[in-house]
Design a protein around this motif. Structure first.
Motif, PDB file in Angstrom:
ATOM      1  N   ALA B   2      -1.933   5.881  -2.658  1.00  0.00           N
ATOM      2  CA  ALA B   2      -2.077   6.862  -1.571  1.00  0.00           C
ATOM      3  C   ALA B   2      -1.891   6.207  -0.210  1.00  0.00           C
ATOM      4  N   ASP B   3      -2.141   4.894  -0.150  1.00  0.00           N
ATOM      5  CA  ASP B   3      -2.053   4.205   1.140  1.00  0.00           C
ATOM      6  C   ASP B   3      -0.635   3.764   1.464  1.00  0.00           C
ATOM      7  N   GLU B   4       0.223   3.815   0.488  1.00  0.00           N
ATOM      8  CA  GLU B   4       1.585   3.328   0.701  1.00  0.00           C
ATOM      9  C   GLU B   4       2.356   4.205   1.675  1.00  0.00           C
ATOM     10  N   SER B   5       3.067   3.533   2.557  1.00  0.00           N
ATOM     11  CA  SER B   5       3.863   4.266   3.536  1.00  0.00           C
ATOM     12  C   SER B   5       5.097   4.862   2.867  1.00  0.00           C
ATOM     13  N   ILE B   6       5.480   6.043   3.313  1.00  0.00           N
ATOM     14  CA  ILE B   6       6.710   6.638   2.784  1.00  0.00           C
ATOM     15  C   ILE B   6       7.870   6.428   3.753  1.00  0.00           C
ATOM     16  N   MET B   7       7.570   5.759   4.869  1.00  0.00           N
ATOM     17  CA  MET B   7       8.611   5.473   5.857  1.00  0.00           C
ATOM     18  C   MET B   7       9.484   4.328   5.360  1.00  0.00           C
ATOM     19  N   THR B   8      10.787   4.559   5.253  1.00  0.00           N
ATOM     20  CA  THR B   8      11.684   3.473   4.847  1.00  0.00           C
ATOM     21  C   THR B   8      12.358   2.901   6.088  1.00  0.00           C
ATOM     22  N   ASP B   9      12.913   1.694   5.936  1.00  0.00           N
ATOM     23  CA  ASP B   9      13.626   1.065   7.059  1.00  0.00           C
ATOM     24  C   ASP B   9      14.799   1.940   7.490  1.00  0.00           C
ATOM     25  N   GLU B  10      15.415   2.545   6.481  1.00  0.00           N
ATOM     26  CA  GLU B  10      16.582   3.382   6.769  1.00  0.00           C
ATOM     27  C   GLU B  10      16.194   4.608   7.610  1.00  0.00           C
ATOM     28  N   ILE B  11      15.034   5.183   7.307  1.00  0.00           N
ATOM     29  CA  ILE B  11      14.564   6.329   8.094  1.00  0.00           C
ATOM     30  C   ILE B  11      14.249   5.874   9.514  1.00  0.00           C
ATOM     31  N   LYS B  12      13.506   4.773   9.599  1.00  0.00           N
ATOM     32  CA  LYS B  12      13.080   4.251  10.905  1.00  0.00           C
ATOM     33  C   LYS B  12      14.279   3.935  11.798  1.00  0.00           C
ATOM     34  N   ALA B  13      15.343   3.436  11.159  1.00  0.00           N
ATOM     35  CA  ALA B  13      16.541   3.051  11.914  1.00  0.00           C
ATOM     36  C   ALA B  13      17.258   4.254  12.529  1.00  0.00           C
ATOM     37  N   MET B  14      16.853   5.446  12.110  1.00  0.00           N
ATOM     38  CA  MET B  14      17.503   6.653  12.647  1.00  0.00           C
ATOM     39  C   MET B  14      17.052   6.971  14.077  1.00  0.00           C
ATOM     40  N   ILE B  15      15.919   6.407  14.489  1.00  0.00           N
ATOM     41  CA  ILE B  15      15.409   6.698  15.839  1.00  0.00           C
ATOM     42  C   ILE B  15      16.465   6.298  16.864  1.00  0.00           C
ATOM     43  N   GLY B  16      16.767   7.196  17.760  1.00  0.00           N
ATOM     44  CA  GLY B  16      17.759   6.922  18.798  1.00  0.00           C
ATOM     45  C   GLY B  16      19.166   7.368  18.433  1.00  0.00           C
ATOM     46  N   THR B  17      19.360   7.752  17.186  1.00  0.00           N
ATOM     47  CA  THR B  17      20.697   8.178  16.743  1.00  0.00           C
ATOM     48  C   THR B  17      21.157   9.413  17.512  1.00  0.00           C
ATOM     49  N   LEU B  18      22.391   9.406  17.924  1.00  0.00           N
ATOM     50  CA  LEU B  18      22.979  10.554  18.623  1.00  0.00           C
ATOM     51  C   LEU B  18      23.886  11.307  17.662  1.00  0.00           C
ATOM     52  N   SER B  19      23.937  12.631  17.813  1.00  0.00           N
ATOM     53  CA  SER B  19      24.851  13.412  16.980  1.00  0.00           C
ATOM     54  C   SER B  19      26.161  13.611  17.735  1.00  0.00           C
ATOM     55  N   GLU B  20      27.159  14.027  16.999  1.00  0.00           N
ATOM     56  CA  GLU B  20      28.399  14.460  17.648  1.00  0.00           C
ATOM     57  C   GLU B  20      28.061  15.711  18.461  1.00  0.00           C
ATOM     58  N   PRO B  21      28.651  15.871  19.643  1.00  0.00           N
ATOM     59  CA  PRO B  21      28.362  17.101  20.391  1.00  0.00           C
ATOM     60  C   PRO B  21      28.842  18.335  19.624  1.00  0.00           C
ATOM     61  N   VAL B  22      28.104  19.410  19.771  1.00  0.00           N
ATOM     62  CA  VAL B  22      28.475  20.680  19.149  1.00  0.00           C
ATOM     63  C   VAL B  22      28.812  21.656  20.267  1.00  0.00           C
ATOM     64  N   ILE B  23      29.962  22.309  20.150  1.00  0.00           N
ATOM     65  CA  ILE B  23      30.365  23.288  21.161  1.00  0.00           C
ATOM     66  C   ILE B  23      29.926  24.677  20.697  1.00  0.00           C
ATOM     67  N   MET B  24      29.222  25.367  21.557  1.00  0.00           N
ATOM     68  CA  MET B  24      28.689  26.692  21.228  1.00  0.00           C
ATOM     69  C   MET B  24      29.337  27.744  22.124  1.00  0.00           C
ATOM     70  N   GLU B  25      29.885  28.775  21.485  1.00  0.00           N
ATOM     71  CA  GLU B  25      30.455  29.878  22.253  1.00  0.00           C
ATOM     72  C   GLU B  25      29.408  30.992  22.336  1.00  0.00           C
ATOM     73  N   VAL B  26      29.166  31.452  23.557  1.00  0.00           N
ATOM     74  CA  VAL B  26      28.167  32.509  23.752  1.00  0.00           C
ATOM     75  C   VAL B  26      28.917  33.827  23.955  1.00  0.00           C
ATOM     76  N   GLY B  27      29.006  34.597  22.881  1.00  0.00           N
ATOM     77  CA  GLY B  27      29.727  35.868  22.943  1.00  0.00           C
ATOM     78  C   GLY B  27      28.759  37.047  22.942  1.00  0.00           C
ATOM     79  N   ARG B  28      29.210  38.156  23.465  1.00  0.00           N
ATOM     80  CA  ARG B  28      28.357  39.355  23.493  1.00  0.00           C
ATOM     81  C   ARG B  28      27.933  39.777  22.091  1.00  0.00           C
ATOM     82  N   VAL B  29      28.898  39.759  21.172  1.00  0.00           N
ATOM     83  CA  VAL B  29      28.594  40.211  19.804  1.00  0.00           C
ATOM     84  C   VAL B  29      27.522  39.327  19.176  1.00  0.00           C
ATOM     85  N   ALA B  30      27.659  38.017  19.389  1.00  0.00           N
ATOM     86  CA  ALA B  30      26.685  37.084  18.807  1.00  0.00           C
ATOM     87  C   ALA B  30      25.290  37.337  19.374  1.00  0.00           C
TER      88      ALA B  30
END
Lengths: 156, 159
Positions: B2-30
């Protein structure tokens, strides 16, 4: 616009935001998925939901968030603006199944509620801070949150 | 156990990761379809004339709606960035934990938004159901003029 505008001066700490009633259904979940782009099957596929430890299909947290946004934007009227908004999906909510193509089965009704926690003028903005939440049929707050809104002032 | 951490190095290394930008179109219908899905009949989200009377150029988005992605995939709170890593670590039960948002400029029909997401924080917490990983994804939305219109901080809970 028929609705009467609310002003900063109309609001006191402890004032209640008019309650908004909502019924979560599986049909609403599908509509929400399509409109929001959140197609997580946890919200509409029983067999997938069974693997997620949620006790079945649950209502999208973001849909409950949108209800709370409506609670606030209905209240602040056309001249009000939402400046900050936060909520936490603490408790799970289970949508009603459909009885017919358009009508939900009997069951739970959710209430979106809010009270004014603070008001202040800052940088010329008339700010009102509210505690807001979604209550399930048992009266439990499954989705607590807060909002800071800018209201027009009668003195402005 | 129960005391064991579930945090892996791989998860921890994700901190600071940036995503590719996503372009969002704001339309009336949407916008209208979104408001309809909520059951929100506010005329600012439906009627151009009412929105104009309130001083907006066109109908506006209910706060928290960002339009529809036309480039890149917008998933809830940037879940796509961390989702695969969490699942790989055996944390396949993933829930949306909540949001914290700031709105600077109302978003209206006709806007084109660019969303930049980054993993702002990943931490382990003990809950009723045992250890869980909390991930905060911070998404900044810019409009076609380069103005920041909103910032969304989403929390993802994995166990």
């Amino acid at each position: 616009m028929a609705k009467k505008q609310i002003y900063y001066e109309d609001v006191e700490v402890g004032s209640e935001v008019p309650t908004l009633e909502k019924i979560s259904t599986t049909q609403m979940a599908v509509r929400w998925a399509g409109a929001s782009g959140d197609f997580n099957p946890l919200h509409w596929d029983e067999s997938f939901a069974a693997t997620q430890g949620t006790g079945g299909i649950i209502t999208h947290g973001a849909l409950k968030r949108a209800w709370l946004v409506q609670l606030v934007t209905d209240w602040i009227g056309a001249e009000g603006r939402v400046k900050k908004f936060a909520c936490q999906y603490r408790g799970m909510d289970y949508p009603r199944r459909m009885a017919t193509m358009g009508d939900p089965a009997e069951g739970e009704t959710w209430l979106c509620k809010g009270t004014v926690a603070n008001k202040k003028v800052e940088d010329g903005q008339h700010l009102v801070e509210c505690d807001i939440w979604v209550e399930n049929g048992k009266g439990e707050k499954t989705t607590p949150g807060s909002a800071t809104v800018i209201l027009p002032s009668k003195k402005a | 156990m129960a005391d064991e951490s579930i945090m892996t190095d791989e998860i921890k290394a994700m901190i600071g990761t940036l995503s590719e930008p996503v372009i969002m179109e704001v339309g009336r219908v949407a916008i209208r379809r979104y408001a309809d899905a909520v059951g929100d009949e506010n005329p600012l989200f439906h009627e151009v004339e009412d929105a104009k009377a309130a001083g907006y150029e066109d109908i506006i988005c209910p706060p928290g709606f960002w339009g529809w992605p036309i480039k890149g995939r917008a998933t809830i709170g940037g879940m796509s960035i961390v989702g695969a890593v969490l699942v790989k670590a055996g944390l396949f039960r993933i829930l949306d934990g909540g949001v914290d948002q700031e709105f600077y400029i109302p978003i209206r029909a006709g806007d084109i938004l660019t969303a930049y997401s980054k993993i702002a924080d990943i931490r382990e917490r003990e809950g009723k159901a045992g250890k869980m990983i909390f991930t905060t994804v911070e998404t900044t939305y810019l409009n076609q003029n380069g103005d920041t219109v909103a910032v969304n901080r989403a929390t993802i809970i994995a166990r």
